[in-house]
Design an enzyme around this catalytic site. Structure first.
Site, PDB file in Angstrom:
ATOM      1  N   PRO A   2     -55.066 -67.461 -32.783  1.00 32.13           N
ATOM      2  CA  PRO A   2     -53.853 -67.924 -32.160  1.00 32.13           C
ATOM      3  C   PRO A   2     -54.119 -68.876 -31.033  1.00 32.13           C
ATOM      4  O   PRO A   2     -54.903 -68.600 -30.122  1.00 32.13           O
ATOM      5  CB  PRO A   2     -53.221 -66.655 -31.634  1.00 32.13           C
ATOM      6  CG  PRO A   2     -54.096 -65.551 -32.071  1.00 32.13           C
ATOM      7  CD  PRO A   2     -55.359 -66.112 -32.486  1.00 32.13           C
ATOM      8  N   GLU A   3     -53.449 -69.971 -31.124  1.00 30.58           N
ATOM      9  CA  GLU A   3     -53.437 -70.940 -30.039  1.00 30.58           C
ATOM     10  C   GLU A   3     -52.069 -70.802 -29.369  1.00 30.58           C
ATOM     11  O   GLU A   3     -51.328 -69.872 -29.694  1.00 30.58           O
ATOM     12  CB  GLU A   3     -53.677 -72.347 -30.598  1.00 30.58           C
ATOM     13  CG  GLU A   3     -54.960 -72.413 -31.431  1.00 30.58           C
ATOM     14  CD  GLU A   3     -55.267 -73.787 -32.004  1.00 30.58           C
ATOM     15  OE1 GLU A   3     -54.910 -74.792 -31.371  1.00 30.58           O
ATOM     16  OE2 GLU A   3     -55.855 -73.852 -33.093  1.00 30.58           O
TER      17      GLU A   3
END
Length: 289
Positions: A2-3
């Site tokens: 996840p960014e």
DNA sequence: CACTTGACCTGTCCGC
DNA sequence: TGCGGACAGGTCAAGT
């Protein structure tokens, strides 16, 4: 995993699903995933009510009525999935084989509420973590002191963006974009996507970039991240939102994981290389050193 | 300090 | 079908 866009998608989901709920119990099978669980859960988590959910960079901050906060970093494969009675993990995804019950073998932490629902922290690779600490101490942790500005804030300008790179002039732009102390929240997917959008090769040295180059990168970082939030994030493999559903940004990606396919701008074949130790995708015609 | 590389883990995919 | 190696959305602690 996840960014920024994926963590923001999870944050929004949790805001709608768990705020106001009271914690009934919490368990963890892995000390690395939740180091201070044994001593603090009974005193500061069980019995507390969820007040609000914030995000800073890729870190989620869940504040509790006990005066403590739950900090969650998903790292590469972490997931926070809320399961109400009868709802199954992965439900709604076209691939039915993904649908199964939680907890599963990647479940590291489970937090149950007094209405019978449960929030699962799943993390295949065990890089992610959950931590409980006094809310008042959160701003003082090293992470908060070091992390750069939020790139999607309305008052964050192109000039401020360019200025943040002054410290990282001797490395390449990809490494600098991935440095969370320069600007927060950019990871491997959106670095590649934004550099393609800006016509900049990832191995270009920061020192060689003009104000105009930085402005184009700034515009594209914001554009790809805003689009991704709109699409519920990118699901390459593990990422799911708080309801266990995948995001669709990968359907819109222009270069990331598209090696061998045509550049949507010029038709040249997209290539994969290694930059800053990470798999990196470029159009060799649009992006030259 | 700035910069690079390897380590942290588990699972999957690809070539032999 | 099995096996070894490379690789995967992120940081850290070491090294130079």
């Amino acid at each position: 995993m996840p960014e920024l866009p994926e963590v923001e998608t999870v944050r929004r989901g949790l805001e709608a699903l768990i705020v106001g709920k009271k914690v009934a119990s919490a368990t963890s099978d892995n000390p690395k995933s939740f180091p201070n669980a044994p001593q603090d859960v009974a005193s500061f988590l069980v019995g507390a009510t969820i007040q609000d959910i914030h995000r800073r960079a890729k870190l989620l901050l869940v504040s509790l009525s006990s005066g403590y906060s739950l900090l969650v970093h998903l790292k590469m494969t972490g997931q926070l999935v809320y399961v109400d009675s009868g709802v199954r993990f992965g439900a709604g995804h076209p691939n039915d084989s993904l649908v199964h019950e939680l907890p599963d073998r990647s479940t590291r932490v489970a937090i149950s509420f007094d209405d019978g629902s449960t929030l699962y922290f799943n993390d295949q690779r065990k890089f992610g973590w959950v931590r409980l600490m006094p809310t008042i101490e959160v701003p003082n942790i090293d992470f908060m002191k070091k992390v750069g500005p939020e790139p999607l804030e309305a008052d964050f300008t192109a000039a401020q963006f360019a200025q943040r790179f002054a410290r990282r002039t001797r490395t390449n732009i990809k490494a600098a974009l991935l440095d969370q102390s320069v600007v927060a929240g950019i990871g491997n997917i959106y670095a590649d996507e934004a550099l393609w959008g800006a016509h900049i090769h990832p191995q270009r040295l920061v020192a060689s970039l003009s104000e105009d180059d930085f402005e184009r990168i700034y515009i594209d970082v914001r554009a790809v991240m805003n689009l991704s939030i709109e699409k519920g994030g990118s699901s390459n493999k593990n990422y799911v939102n708080a309801e266990g559903k995948k995001g669709s940004y990968m359907d819109f990606a222009r270069v990331f994981r598209r090696e061998g396919l045509a550049c949507p701008r010029c038709g040249a074949t997209i290539e994969k290389l290694r930059v800053a130790g990470r798999g990196t995708h470029i159009c060799p015609v649009c992006q030259t050193i």
